[in-house]
Write an enzyme that holds these catalytic residues in place. Structure first.
Site, PDB file in Angstrom:
ATOM      1  NE  ARG A 228      -3.422  -0.912   3.765  1.00 39.98           N
ATOM      2  CZ  ARG A 228      -3.837  -0.908   5.032  1.00 39.98           C
ATOM      3  NH1 ARG A 228      -3.982  -2.020   5.702  1.00 39.98           N
ATOM      4  NH2 ARG A 228      -4.127   0.246   5.629  1.00 39.98           N
ATOM      5  CG  HIS A 276      -8.826  -4.628   5.989  1.00 39.43           C
ATOM      6  ND1 HIS A 276      -8.308  -3.940   4.904  1.00 39.43           N
ATOM      7  CD2 HIS A 276      -8.147  -4.169   7.070  1.00 39.43           C
ATOM      8  CE1 HIS A 276      -7.370  -3.102   5.326  1.00 39.43           C
ATOM      9  NE2 HIS A 276      -7.256  -3.228   6.646  1.00 39.43           N
TER      10      HIS A 276
HETATM   11  P1  NAP Z   1       5.359   0.581  11.099  1.00 36.37           P
HETATM   12  O1  NAP Z   1       5.519   0.678  12.568  1.00 36.37           O
HETATM   13  O2  NAP Z   1       5.662   1.779  10.279  1.00 36.37           O
HETATM   14  O3  NAP Z   1       6.251  -0.634  10.574  1.00 36.37           O
HETATM   15  C1  NAP Z   1       6.423  -0.883   9.219  1.00 36.37           C
HETATM   16  C2  NAP Z   1       7.511  -1.918   9.071  1.00 36.37           C
HETATM   17  O4  NAP Z   1       7.614  -2.244   7.677  1.00 36.37           O
HETATM   18  C3  NAP Z   1       8.884  -1.394   9.514  1.00 36.37           C
HETATM   19  O5  NAP Z   1       9.581  -2.408  10.181  1.00 36.37           O
HETATM   20  C4  NAP Z   1       9.545  -1.062   8.176  1.00 36.37           C
HETATM   21  O6  NAP Z   1      10.966  -1.163   8.177  1.00 36.37           O
HETATM   22  C5  NAP Z   1       8.987  -2.137   7.308  1.00 36.37           C
HETATM   23  N1  NAP Z   1       9.096  -1.784   5.886  1.00 36.37           N
HETATM   24  C6  NAP Z   1       8.487  -0.789   5.211  1.00 36.37           C
HETATM   25  N2  NAP Z   1       8.876  -0.789   3.919  1.00 36.37           N
HETATM   26  C7  NAP Z   1       9.746  -1.797   3.779  1.00 36.37           C
HETATM   27  C8  NAP Z   1      10.502  -2.311   2.704  1.00 36.37           C
HETATM   28  N3  NAP Z   1      10.435  -1.760   1.481  1.00 36.37           N
HETATM   29  N4  NAP Z   1      11.300  -3.369   2.911  1.00 36.37           N
HETATM   30  C9  NAP Z   1      11.388  -3.931   4.151  1.00 36.37           C
HETATM   31  N5  NAP Z   1      10.693  -3.502   5.214  1.00 36.37           N
HETATM   32  C10 NAP Z   1       9.888  -2.443   5.028  1.00 36.37           C
HETATM   33  O7  NAP Z   1       3.880   0.142  10.723  1.00 36.37           O
HETATM   34  P2  NAP Z   1       2.839  -0.684  11.612  1.00 36.37           P
HETATM   35  O8  NAP Z   1       2.123   0.261  12.512  1.00 36.37           O
HETATM   36  O9  NAP Z   1       3.518  -1.853  12.200  1.00 36.37           O
HETATM   37  O10 NAP Z   1       1.790  -1.132  10.485  1.00 36.37           O
HETATM   38  C11 NAP Z   1       2.208  -1.962   9.419  1.00 36.37           C
HETATM   39  C12 NAP Z   1       1.104  -2.110   8.383  1.00 36.37           C
HETATM   40  O11 NAP Z   1       0.078  -2.969   8.870  1.00 36.37           O
HETATM   41  C13 NAP Z   1       0.331  -0.839   8.023  1.00 36.37           C
HETATM   42  O12 NAP Z   1       1.054  -0.026   7.128  1.00 36.37           O
HETATM   43  C14 NAP Z   1      -0.932  -1.399   7.410  1.00 36.37           C
HETATM   44  O13 NAP Z   1      -0.739  -1.577   6.021  1.00 36.37           O
HETATM   45  C15 NAP Z   1      -1.076  -2.764   8.077  1.00 36.37           C
HETATM   46  N6  NAP Z   1      -2.258  -2.831   8.955  1.00 36.37           N
HETATM   47  C16 NAP Z   1      -3.223  -3.745   8.687  1.00 36.37           C
HETATM   48  C17 NAP Z   1      -4.317  -3.853   9.527  1.00 36.37           C
HETATM   49  C18 NAP Z   1      -5.383  -4.896   9.312  1.00 36.37           C
HETATM   50  O14 NAP Z   1      -6.415  -4.863   9.972  1.00 36.37           O
HETATM   51  N7  NAP Z   1      -5.163  -5.859   8.443  1.00 36.37           N
HETATM   52  C19 NAP Z   1      -4.438  -3.017  10.642  1.00 36.37           C
HETATM   53  C20 NAP Z   1      -3.442  -2.088  10.871  1.00 36.37           C
HETATM   54  C21 NAP Z   1      -2.353  -1.993  10.021  1.00 36.37           C
HETATM   55  P3  NAP Z   1      11.879  -0.233   9.119  1.00 36.37           P
HETATM   56  O15 NAP Z   1      11.704  -0.801  10.516  1.00 36.37           O
HETATM   57  O16 NAP Z   1      13.233  -0.457   8.594  1.00 36.37           O
HETATM   58  O17 NAP Z   1      11.372   1.163   8.979  1.00 36.37           O
HETATM   59  C1  GLV Z   2      -5.848  -0.916   8.837  1.00 31.88           C
HETATM   60  O1  GLV Z   2      -5.786  -1.543   7.847  1.00 31.88           O
HETATM   61  C2  GLV Z   2      -4.889   0.073   9.205  1.00 31.88           C
HETATM   62  O2  GLV Z   2      -4.111   0.508   8.369  1.00 31.88           O
HETATM   63  O3  GLV Z   2      -4.883   0.449  10.400  1.00 31.88           O
END
Ligand code: NAP
Ligand code: GLV
Length: 313
Positions: A228, A276
């Site tokens: 993000r 994005h």
């Molecule tokens: P997820 O499975 O919930 O993983 C989030 C990771 O971030 C976990 O490893 C978590 O730690 C870590 N985290 C959260 N807060 C933290 C902190 N304060 N300090 C250190 N680590 C922290 O989420 P995901 O499905 O992988 O998605 C991650 C993010 O990608 C989404 O929230 C979104 O913002 C972004 N995204 C972007 C796109 C795009 O097109 N650019 C698409 C989809 C998603 P723990 O393992 O310890 O819980």
């Molecule tokens: C895209 O940014 C998502 O959060 O899946």
């Protein structure tokens, strides 16, 4: 009957409606503003960037499905009841999309593609240079969740050395060295040549990469942000790029989206911008995922990937 109240802040409803009908036979899908009345009975909301207030106005919504893995676009609405369950997207399509984007971006930084593309524009034939061997490139995953793990599964076969940092401690597994919490952040950044940011937007991750933390990366490191826009202090990043401390950045997400026309980032020679699109939620996979979660809910089980309000993700 399953009722879906749909909100997308861009065109595309018809494609989604068809996908829902395929995934959930007999489903009643309603596009905003034609959500009907609360008396119509219980409903699931499926939303991206909903207008503030519209969910709270519909007390028949029992669960909110986020179009994306991130839920910041929902939580910015303070009127949404605290106890209303919010379910994050985590379907295979999203994971595959992110894995491809990260693999492409890491390879581009590793193999100096940005420099080669700039040289082509100048009709310049660069003399042979020796890219670092993959085994000597340390890729640091900032975030070790579903998307980071999907990306790692594509990076490991190339031979990169992978480290990952997250909030809670984890065992080192599958050749990924793990770092946890603020106390490990400096060691993690010190050991990173290509940093891949895949954290959610929360109050704790805001400007996590600022002048101090960016300077902990080794000279010549590159950054890929597909998490993000709140994660990086953009002015500090530009200073580090201009001073040659950092070699380049690929930015898919921004504090303001779309990136304003007047932003200097568009023309920065060391910045690659994508709009994005790192991982796009695709109708077929996503509606099947929603159908799977609804089946869990209707069996009285807790659905996968429920938002934890205390951590914000
Ligand atoms: P997820 O499975 O919930 O993983 C989030 C990771 O971030 C976990 O490893 C978590 O730690 C870590 N985290 C959260 N807060 C933290 C902190 N304060 N300090 C250190 N680590 C922290 O989420 P995901 O499905 O992988 O998605 C991650 C993010 O990608 C989404 O929230 C979104 O913002 C972004 N995204 C972007 C796109 C795009 O097109 N650019 C698409 C989809 C998603 P723990 O393992 O310890 O819980
Ligand atoms: C895209 O940014 C998502 O959060 O899946």
């Amino acid at each position: 009957m399953t009722r879906i109240l749909f909100y997308l802040d861009e065109p595309g409803y018809e494609i989604w409606k068809e996908a829902f009908i395929d995934a959930i036979p007999g489903v009643d899908v309603r596009n905003y503003p034609h959500w009907g009345e609360p008396e119509d009975g219980p409903a699931y909301a499926f939303v991206w960037n909903p207008k503030p207030g519209i969910i709270a106005d519909q007390p028949n919504i029992t669960h909110v499905f986020s179009f994306g893995a991130g839920v910041d676009h929902i939580l910015r609405d303070p009127t949404i009841p605290e106890e209303l369950p919010v379910i994050r997207m985590s379907d295979d399509g999203l994971k595959d999309g992110m894995a491809e984007f990260v693999l492409m971006s890491v390879l581009m930084h590793h193999r100096g593609m940005h420099k080669l593309m700039a040289a082509q524009l100048q009709k310049q034939w660069i003399d042979t240079f020796y890219p670092t061997e993959a085994a000597d490139v340390r890729v640091g995953m900032l975030g070790y969740g579903a998307l980071a793990r999907a990306a790692i599964s594509r990076l490991l076969p190339i031979g990169y050395k992978i480290n990952a940092w997250s909030r809670t401690p984890k065992a080192t597994e599958n050749n990924v060295t793990h770092y946890a919490g603020r106390e490990d952040l400096a060691d993690f950044l010190n050991a990173t040549d290509i940093l891949v940011c895949l954290l959610p937007a929360t109050s704790e991750t805001n400007n996590l990469l600022d002048a101090d933390t960016l300077s902990l990366l080794p000279k010549g490191a590159a950054i890929i942000n597909a998490g993000r826009g709140n994660l990086i202090d953009i002015d500090a990043l530009v200073v580090q790029l201009d001073s040659d401390h950092l070699s380049g950045a690929t930015l898919d997400v921004f504090p303001t989206e779309p990136l304003p026309q007047g932003s200097l980032l568009w023309h920065h020679p060391k910045i690659t911008i994508t709009p994005h699109i790192a991982a796009i939620t695709r109708p077929k996979n996503a509606t099947r995922y929603v159908a799977h979660c609804i089946a869990q809910i209707e069996r009285g089980k807790q659905p996968d990937n429920l938002l934890d309000r205390s951590s914000g993700y």
